[in-house]
Motif scaffolding. Structure first.
Motif, PDB file in Angstrom:
ATOM      1  N   ARG A  43       3.549   8.698  39.595  1.00  0.00           N
ATOM      2  CA  ARG A  43       3.589   8.924  40.689  1.00  0.00           C
ATOM      3  C   ARG A  43       4.190   7.660  41.735  1.00  0.00           C
ATOM      4  O   ARG A  43       4.727   7.701  42.676  1.00  0.00           O
ATOM      5  N   THR A  44       3.364   6.529  41.270  1.00  0.00           N
ATOM      6  CA  THR A  44       3.589   5.353  41.905  1.00  0.00           C
ATOM      7  C   THR A  44       5.103   4.943  41.782  1.00  0.00           C
ATOM      8  O   THR A  44       5.752   4.368  42.642  1.00  0.00           O
ATOM      9  N   ASP A  45       5.638   4.991  40.611  1.00  0.00           N
ATOM     10  CA  ASP A  45       7.174   4.783  40.515  1.00  0.00           C
ATOM     11  C   ASP A  45       7.985   5.570  41.180  1.00  0.00           C
ATOM     12  O   ASP A  45       8.951   5.043  41.660  1.00  0.00           O
ATOM     13  N   THR A  76      -2.968   3.249  41.157  1.00  0.00           N
ATOM     14  CA  THR A  76      -1.892   2.596  40.540  1.00  0.00           C
ATOM     15  C   THR A  76      -0.937   2.067  41.799  1.00  0.00           C
ATOM     16  O   THR A  76      -0.183   1.336  41.494  1.00  0.00           O
ATOM     17  N   GLY A  77      -1.516   2.342  42.981  1.00  0.00           N
ATOM     18  CA  GLY A  77      -0.687   1.501  44.224  1.00  0.00           C
ATOM     19  C   GLY A  77       0.064   2.486  44.854  1.00  0.00           C
ATOM     20  O   GLY A  77       1.095   2.051  45.726  1.00  0.00           O
ATOM     21  N   ALA A  78       0.092   3.777  44.806  1.00  0.00           N
ATOM     22  CA  ALA A  78       1.079   4.702  45.398  1.00  0.00           C
ATOM     23  C   ALA A  78       1.266   4.607  46.779  1.00  0.00           C
ATOM     24  O   ALA A  78       2.051   4.820  47.396  1.00  0.00           O
ATOM     25  N   LEU A 115      -1.479  -1.117  38.509  1.00  0.00           N
ATOM     26  CA  LEU A 115      -1.202  -1.505  39.923  1.00  0.00           C
ATOM     27  C   LEU A 115      -0.720  -2.948  39.985  1.00  0.00           C
ATOM     28  O   LEU A 115       0.060  -3.596  40.382  1.00  0.00           O
ATOM     29  N   ARG A 118       2.609  -3.800  38.635  1.00  0.00           N
ATOM     30  CA  ARG A 118       3.723  -3.329  39.531  1.00  0.00           C
ATOM     31  C   ARG A 118       3.897  -4.428  40.507  1.00  0.00           C
ATOM     32  O   ARG A 118       4.921  -4.889  41.026  1.00  0.00           O
TER      33      ARG A 118
END
Length: 279
Positions: A43-45, A76-78, A115, A118
């Motif tokens: 999702r973050t990607d 993860t930083g989305a 996270l 990325r």
């Protein structure tokens, strides 16, 4: 109108009704509340590939040049890392929207590792803090903007959570959440497999009401979730087996129930962005 104590207690009580009965949880072959770091990372990607949406815009417009963001329940930083790709504010405002530093809080070491990886690739200085908010608030620095995306339905003490979040934000607090509890899509399947009627509340309206009683000037924007919840029925069945505490071997039963109950495709959630600027 309920006072702050009444709203806070109602939130806590209604959230508790989403608990899984002990006799069902005891038979679960896997943790029904566990989230996959790999799925979150995907999702973050996708968010990094296409940085957009009101939550990102509301963060960016309050962010100064090379500003700092505190992301609570960061996963993860989305909700925060796409700021590094956004470049400039979309929708107007006073900030430059450039991300200079990220402080990420989460209970999952695996999520924070994804996270950090990325953030490094994006050249964003990132500090990760493992723990539950607001338990780790004392060791967490303030930031220009604080964000908590898809977290509040896991927070019994919402008033304390929001108070500490606001106390750590110099310019703005931004929340993103689904209008209804994120497990609401499973309600017909809970009735089908376990004979249990799941709750209808709390909702984003309750979050906004509580924040307003805390004295925050809450503003609001809504949209449909940018992506469908599942790529196909097989993925839905795998997830449903875990959430319903069913053996994975019953996936075909879930697929049949989904067809019988006309649950596919799963409607996209309505996402709500709430924000306010600390006094």
């Amino acid at each position: 109108m309920d006072d702050l104590g009444g709203l806070a207690e109602r939130w806590r009580a209604e959230l508790a009704e989403w608990g899984i009965p002990d006799e069902i949880a005891a038979k679960a072959p896997a943790d029904p509340w566990e989230h996959s770091p790999a799925r979150f990372a995907g999702r973050t990607d996708r968010a990094l590939a296409d940085p957009e949406g009101p939550t990102l815009a509301r963060i960016a417009e309050a962010l100064p040049e090379r500003g700092s963001v505190l992301d609570v329940g960061a996963g993860t930083g989305a909700a925060s890392l796409p700021l590094a790709r956004l470049g400039a504010v979309r929708g107007g405002g006073g900030g430059s929207g450039t991300l200079g530093e990220l402080v990420a809080v989460d209970t999952s070491e695996a999520m924070l590792a994804e996270l950090a990886s990325r953030a490094g690739a994006l050249g964003v200085p990132a500090r990760t803090i493992r723990g539950r908010w607001p338990d780790v608030a004392g060791e967490t620095p303030a930031a220009d903007v604080a964000v908590a995306a898809h977290v509040v339905y896991n927070v019994p003490d919402l008033a304390g959570f929001l108070s500490e979040l606001t106390g750590h934000a110099r310019r703005r607090v931004v929340l993103e959440l689904s209008h209804r509890h994120p497990m609401s899509w499973l309600n017909p399947l809970w009735a089908h497999f376990h004979g249990i009627v799941r709750p209808e509340r709390p909702t984003a309206d309750d979050v906004a009401a509580l924040a307003e009683r805390l004295g925050y000037g809450v503003r609001r924007q809504e949209r449909l979730a940018p992506l469908s919840r599942f790529s196909g029925v097989a993925e839905l069945a795998e997830s449903a087996c875990r959430r319903l505490c069913l053996d994975p071997g019953r996936a075909e039963e879930v697929v049949a129930a989904v067809a019988e109950l006309d649950l596919w495709p799963v409607p996209r959630d309505q996402w709500v962005t709430l924000w306010w600027d600390p006094a």
